[in-house]
Design a protein around this motif. Sequence first.
Motif, PDB file in Angstrom:
ATOM      1  N   THR A  22      42.886 -29.686  21.039  1.00 52.58           N
ATOM      2  CA  THR A  22      43.844 -28.853  19.776  1.00 52.58           C
ATOM      3  C   THR A  22      42.931 -28.756  18.979  1.00 52.58           C
ATOM      4  N   PRO A  24      40.751 -28.197  15.469  1.00 55.09           N
ATOM      5  CA  PRO A  24      40.794 -29.125  14.391  1.00 55.09           C
ATOM      6  C   PRO A  24      41.555 -28.489  12.922  1.00 55.09           C
ATOM      7  N   GLY A  25      41.567 -29.607  11.987  1.00 54.26           N
ATOM      8  CA  GLY A  25      42.340 -29.115  11.004  1.00 54.26           C
ATOM      9  C   GLY A  25      40.784 -29.921   9.562  1.00 54.26           C
ATOM     10  N   ASP A  26      40.722 -29.732   8.806  1.00 54.41           N
ATOM     11  CA  ASP A  26      39.731 -29.806   8.014  1.00 54.41           C
ATOM     12  C   ASP A  26      39.368 -31.570   7.631  1.00 54.41           C
ATOM     13  N   ASP A  27      38.387 -32.004   7.824  1.00 56.61           N
ATOM     14  CA  ASP A  27      37.527 -33.031   7.895  1.00 56.61           C
ATOM     15  C   ASP A  27      37.863 -33.357   9.319  1.00 56.61           C
ATOM     16  N   GLU A  28      38.736 -33.254  10.164  1.00 55.69           N
ATOM     17  CA  GLU A  28      38.556 -33.710  11.589  1.00 55.69           C
ATOM     18  C   GLU A  28      37.796 -33.149  12.337  1.00 55.69           C
ATOM     19  N   ARG A  29      37.671 -34.425  13.568  1.00 56.80           N
ATOM     20  CA  ARG A  29      36.803 -34.492  14.153  1.00 56.80           C
ATOM     21  C   ARG A  29      37.697 -33.736  15.994  1.00 56.80           C
ATOM     22  N   VAL A  30      37.211 -33.437  16.637  1.00 55.31           N
ATOM     23  CA  VAL A  30      37.378 -33.595  18.092  1.00 55.31           C
ATOM     24  C   VAL A  30      36.099 -33.718  19.315  1.00 55.31           C
ATOM     25  N   SER A 102      41.383 -23.649  22.459  1.00 53.53           N
ATOM     26  CA  SER A 102      42.511 -24.590  22.710  1.00 53.53           C
ATOM     27  C   SER A 102      42.846 -25.029  23.930  1.00 53.53           C
TER      28      SER A 102
END
Length: 304
Positions: A22, A24-30, A102
């Motif tokens: 998916t 990622p959003g703000d400050d998100e890690r994938v 994605s």
Amino acid sequence: MSTLDVICVGAATLDTIAAVATIPGDDERVVADAFVTAGGGPAATAAVALARLGVQVGFCGVVGNDQAGRAIRDGLADEGVNVDWLDVDDTVQTARSVVLASASSGGRTIVTTRAPEPHPRAVPLGAARWVHVDQSGLDPVRSALAATPDRPRLSIDAGNPMTARDWTGVDLYVPSVPSLRHRYSAAPTIEAALAAATDEGAAQVVATDGARDSWVRADGVNHHVPSFTVEVVSTLGAGDVFHGALLAGLVTGRSLLDAVRDANAAAAMSCRALDGRSAIPRRDALDAFVAKRAESVTMSGSAQ
């Protein structure tokens, strides 16, 4: 005298593509499932599609004198694209893009730098029967065309919004459906928007809508051309492949509707890889794909 079938003018980029579950959003890690680096850019990828389909094609654009620029030049040349008009400029940096593809949505998110535009005097109008441009090539080519009485046929990739006053002198105008509807927001239907584009001077209009088919207007008649279904890995570059395959069909003598059908198929086939180029078909593979599936595809048309 023209020596090539098509010159593609505009953007060439070097893309870093990551496959993610998916976006990622703000400050998100994938965690990415795969990373690849490949050549990109609308006009440059269209040139690769043309070369894969057996068309004599060249590319006109600008890259920096850096590692990315050398990779772009080598990649185009390895595909059989004539790079005599690819300018290596010490004063610019090569355009780069970062792409997140994605798996959950099938879409992609792109962060890119602006590709430098070629100078109008660098555009080789006499080298080909067709000139194909993207958003970076339109203004230089139109400026070059204004200075010469001998003009090739002009194809415009308008998948990205353009601010051109009109489409006078444009033989083939190919926007995405969202771009078409944005420009002609007062038009109540896609068919009315297609007609508005021809009213602004475009001789023929083909509007692409991804997996939701393509729309065509030629000689006052609107046509609907269905798309093809494949298992999608990434849609990156599919629109650019469509433009190259569409021109490949036209320069090899196919009718506009047959060329659009082939372009729909080539774009679909290109979606079977993460990057925008490695799955672009060659002519024999494309013809076999279309022949196998064409019996289930019915094109329709209506005067309006």
